[in-house]
Write an enzyme that holds these catalytic residues in place. Structure first.
Site, PDB file in Angstrom:
ATOM      1  N   HIS A 127       0.823  -1.210   0.000  1.00  0.00           N
ATOM      2  CA  HIS A 127       0.000   0.000   0.000  1.00  0.00           C
ATOM      3  C   HIS A 127       0.853   1.255   0.000  1.00  0.00           C
ATOM      4  CE1 HIS A 127      -3.799   2.173   0.900  1.00  0.00           C
ATOM      5  NE2 HIS A 127      -2.978   3.031   1.486  1.00  0.00           N
ATOM      6  N   HIS A 148     -10.286   1.835  -1.181  1.00  0.00           N
ATOM      7  CA  HIS A 148     -10.446   1.380   0.204  1.00  0.00           C
ATOM      8  C   HIS A 148     -11.211   0.064   0.174  1.00  0.00           C
ATOM      9  CE1 HIS A 148     -10.359   2.997   4.535  1.00  0.00           C
ATOM     10  NE2 HIS A 148      -9.151   3.068   4.038  1.00  0.00           N
TER      11      HIS A 148
END
Length: 973
Positions: free
Chosen positions: A231, A303
């Site tokens: 990420h 997300h």
């Protein structure tokens, strides 16, 4: 004396118990037929030195709406209790450590009224009929009432001894004996510690600490894991990849830099002195020029994993996080609008077909939409554009893309951290919510993820973020800080680590404001609690900055100092708990060559049977989930707030036709506008990811052009959501898509200015036979486009405007039905996927802009999902006018004699335009040498009619019936 009270609030007599009705309806769908009656209430659990009269006053004046609700107050310490009346009672509460915004707001309000409380929690209560089967009640609890990631269910009357969340923390420095660990031990540490690093990376960390001749502390390992996570570091796309497609083999030293980034570098070189890119791929959001006073920022985030576990909280903080990205870009940008794109499994999936640990797709969709809605609406930011896509393969792994556009003053686009500047935390307090969010997002989901990684889900508070945004922009204009970033994935670990990368930092973790007691130094460091920004504030500005924040009710705390040491030092109550080299942290990750292979899918064309008419095909396409109206979603969002919306998500006579793109005026004193659109077509990727990516860029650009954007100044963003890229074939499809991004972006002159990837989007579970099953998402590339228009008054919408106007198709129709919605509704596999003519497309876009700018076009709609037939139907029912179309002329231009292709092909770079007869000659001169075909006429009739190649009616249906088919699928209450 401290007492424990509960205030139960339920609908008054004569009022509908909507929550009870919802649960009962879901029970029928679930098949829990023994549950025949459900009564509900919401309650507040209050701990403090309050007597009965005080609690009653609080309930009546603050907690309950006594016009439509009744309440009952009782004690929870054994004196009395809730009345069950023979029914089976289930209480649903947040788990300890999960942020409870309603409770926090209620406690502040009670304090403001002079009532002293020690703790407040909220609870939802459900009374089920006494004879309900216990096994079914358990199933209802797990599937309908509560989400185990963040909530707990307590059966029977509550008897709570304490509402406190944490006890006092006793400092204990934890050291991990990493130097002596075997490879098996290292892998176990990575897995069970939720570090999610591979063995080579763990061995590199081990070698580093052996060289230092000491073991690592727990917080040092966590810091490295956050920084090296997929990420935060994009180690797959930004790493070394050996690619082989059977024809060529290529070694990328940095795949992103050699494709996406390289396209932007080439475009900027070609622009020379006319370069309009300001800041790309080096800050939280991309920045391009807008006018003499302002630049514009754009960022789109994903997300996905948190939204799979807790849809509302995951999506809520997804939009909250992406708003903070532009706020943390340069010295801070003002958010002006949001975008969102969602990918779900079909909502009609049976509960019985759900794998273990998977939430129902409809519950996911409802939670995600509500999460984005509540955050954006409450912050006063319009949601102006988006899309919703459905596919069975998103089961267990929905995709949630959230975007934000913001304006930043010219001259505020750069930031700089200086030695001696204070590290300042601004905004929300730190709690246990969101711990391991960054590393968790780099892992494959399993049926156990809900329990193992529930803490990775954050809970947002948009009101706090609105206050933070306002005070930050004020401080920016006063020049009180030198740098800023958002505190997102990885929490303080990533924010401070990134800001101090070129310098060094010392952090005092015990100074960080906490939501509650009991957090360890490591939890404070890696928590992803929301609404926090990290700033670099010169010491001489600290008091003024602190006072400004305090005056606006925003908490600001100095938690450290940037130092010119090249090291990251963490301390807790004066004791050192971490000492890491910034160089090792950011440059020490071992280089790995990943293998990527691509084998083309069978895309041979299919012979499709000719029909007398295609009425049912068009009806099915309009009523399919990926084409049908998304009004249920759109109507929940405020797209008018800030008063800058020009072309809205829905347009037409009834404001319910599907707009191609949004047009927003950021400065109400100017007619200059922004255009926001997107392109997404995962089914093309099943055939060829290269043309999927090319088509996504073309769709995003043509959507912008369709409403009036200047095609010479459109910037794009990439969001790659892929499966497990450790598999060579999966990574190979991603590389092929990235190669297309380079080719098409350069040809179109549309630079990539920012992007984000989300990998390992797969869900694994063990089936009833004991075998492991894996569901991987379709490779999904979202392209978001940001265009500009000199004059919003010249913008064009897609609804037909006036009878007797002439209809043209711009662009060529080809036999490209592969991945089309016609094939999807008819269950036809294969076929040629739509391609892009990179020479012709830019010429068509420029001609379109010239015609729109000249005022020749009354309406314009891009041809995408469902092809020409769907586009004409949408234009017709949006404008409440009929249309007659002749396919013969199109057949001559495209050398095609197949009605199916002319009606339903989804070839790229095509538009339908409506032109007054008086403008035809001028229009045709603009398009000289380009594919432009007169195809029909607008009329006042009730029908949409297509005359086929051979003269008979291929489609003839009332536009009202087509509209009804289009609106029905997602017409949820």
């Amino acid at each position: 004396m401290t007492m424990l009270w509960e205030v139960e609030i339920e609908p008054a007599d004569g009022q509908v118990d909507r929550e009870g009705n919802r649960v009962l309806q879901e029970c029928r769908v679930l098949g829990s037929n023994s549950v025949s009656n459900v009564r509900t209430a919401r309650s507040f659990l209050i701990q403090g030195e309050l007597d009965s009269d005080s609690v009653n006053r609080v309930a009546e004046s603050l907690l309950a709406d006594t016009v439509v609700e009744t309440f009952r107050v009782h004690r929870l310490d054994g004196a009395d209790g809730t009345m069950c009346g023979g029914a089976k009672l289930l209480n649903v509460l947040y788990k300890p450590g999960v942020t409870d915004n309603i409770a926090n707001s209620a406690q502040k309000a009670m304090s403001g009224l002079g009532f002293d409380t020690e703790a407040v929690r909220t609870c939802r209560k459900y009374w089920l009929n006494e004879n309900a089967d216990d096994a079914e009640i358990t199933r209802v609890s797990e599937k309908i009432l509560a989400n185990d990631a963040i909530e707990q269910v307590i059966a029977g009357a509550l008897r709570m001894e304490n509402l406190g969340i944490g006890s006092e923390y006793q400092f204990d420095l934890i050291t991990v004996p990493i130097r002596t660990m075997s490879d098996d031990d290292l892998e176990r540490l990575s897995r069970e510690g939720q570090l999610y690093l591979n063995l080579t990376e763990m061995q590199t960390i081990q070698a580093h600490f052996r060289e230092l001749d000491r073991d690592a502390t727990d917080v040092e390992l966590e810091t490295v894991a956050q920084t090296w996570s997929e990420h935060c570091s994009h180690k797959t796309l930004g790493g070394r990849v050996r690619y082989n497609d059977g024809k060529t083999e290529r070694l990328f030293e940095n795949m992103l830099k050699e494709t996406i980034f390289a396209a932007t570098v080439k475009i900027r070189e070609d622009l020379g002195d006319d370069d309009w890119c300001i800041s790309v791929f080096k800050d939280n959001a991309g920045i391009i020029t807008f006018d003499d006073e302002q630049h514009v920022c754009f960022k789109v985030e994903t997300h996905n994993h948190p939204s799979a576990l807790e849809p509302y909280g995951g999506a809520n903080t997804g939009i909250g996080g992406v708003i903070r990205d532009p706020l943390g870009t340069g010295l801070g940008a003002k958010p002006i609008c949001n975008t969102d794109v969602f990918c779900f499994a079909p909502p009609d999936v049976s509960y019985d077909d759900l794998p273990p640990g998977v939430l129902h797709p409809k519950a996911v969709a409802q939670g995600v939409v509500a999460g984005v809605r509540d955050y954006g609406n409450r912050m006063g930011i319009p949601t102006v554009n988006g899309a919703v896509y459905f596919d069975e393969r998103y089961l267990g792994n929905p995709l949630v893309y959230c975007g934000n556009v913001a304006m930043i003053p010219v001259g505020k686009e750069d930031k700089q951290v200086y030695p001696g500047d204070l590290i300042v935390s601004v905004g929300g307090r730190t709690g246990r919510d969101g711990i391991h969010g960054a590393t968790f997002s780099s892992a494959e989901l399993t049926e156990h993820s809900e329990t193992l990684s529930g803490g990775a889900v954050q809970i947002g508070n948009p009101i706090t973020e609105k206050m933070v945004a306002d005070v930050i922009l004020d401080a920016r204009d006063q020049g009180l800080y030198t740098a800023i970033t958002d505190c997102g994935a990885g929490g303080f670990s990533s924010a401070v680590g990134e800001m101090g990368e070129e310098l060094g930092a010392e952090v005092w973790l015990d100074k960080a404001p906490l939501k509650y007691t009991g957090l360890s130094y490591t939890e404070i460091w890696i928590s992803e609690a929301q609404e926090r920004m990290v700033l670099s504030v010169p010491p001489e500005n600290w008091q003024k900055f602190h006072d400004l924040c305090a005056a606006e009710g925003v908490e600001a705390t100095a938690i450290g100092e940037f130092q010119d040491t090249g090291r990251l030092v963490l301390k807790y109550d004066g004791q050192q708990v971490a000492d890491l080299s910034m160089d090792f942290l950011h440059n020490g990750r071992p280089p790995v060559i990943r293998e990527a292979t691509f084998v083309p899918a069978n895309s041979s064309s299919k012979d499709l049977p000719s029909k007398v008419d295609y009425n049912s095909d068009l009806t099915q396409i309009l009523g399919s989930l990926n084409v049908c109206s998304k009004e249920w979603v759109i109507r929940q969002y405020d797209h008018e707030v800030q008063a800058g919306s020009v072309i809205k998500p829905l347009v037409g006579v009834q404001n319910d036709g599907p707009s191609d793109a949004a047009v927003v005026r950021p400065d109400l004193q100017s007619q200059r506008g922004l255009v926001i659109s997107c392109g997404l077509n995962p089914h093309y990727g099943d055939i060829d990811p290269y043309w999927m990516a090319a088509s996504a860029i073309d769709e995003a650009v043509r959507n912008c052009v369709a409403v009036g954007a200047d095609p010479t100044k459109i910037a794009v963003l990439d969001n790659f959501c892929w499966g497990n890229t450790d598999k060579p074939e999966t990574l190979g499809s991603l590389v092929r898509a990235a190669l297309a991004c380079y080719d098409v972006a350069v040809a179109y002159g549309t630079p990539f200015i920012s992007g984000k990837d989300s990998l390992y989007n797969e869900f694994s579970f063990v089936d009833e036979a004991g075998d492991k099953q894996t569901v991987a998402i379709p490779s999904t590339l979202l392209i978001s486009a940001l265009g500009q228009t000199d004059d919003v008054r010249k913008s064009v919408s897609m609804d037909l405007k006036q009878a007797d106007n002439v209809l043209y198709q711009v662009g060529a129709t080809k036999n490209e039905l592969g991945g089309s919605h016609y094939c999807l509704v008819n269950d036809v596999k294969g076929g040629a996927v739509p391609q892009v003519d990179t020479v012709m497309a830019p010429k068509i876009f420029r001609a379109m802009h010239q015609a729109i700018h000249a005022g020749l076009i009354r309406s314009c709609h891009d041809l995408s999902e469902g092809g020409l037939a769907a586009a004409i139907a949408e234009m017709s029912f949006a404008g409440e006018l009929g249309a007659e179309i002749w396919l013969a002329a199109l057949g001559e231009v495209g050398r095609c004699d197949d009605d199916i292709v002319l009606l339903f092909s989804e070839s790229n770079t095509r538009f339908v335009i409506e032109v007054p007869p008086t403008c035809q000659k001028q229009l045709e001169s603009i398009f000289e040498g380009l594919p432009l075909t007169e195809i029909g006429i607008v009329n006042n009739g009730p029908n949409v009619m297509f005359r086929g190649i051979r003269g008979y009616g291929a489609i003839d249906m009332p536009w009202r019936d087509l509209k009804a088919s289009w609106q029905q699928p997602l017409a949820w209450d």
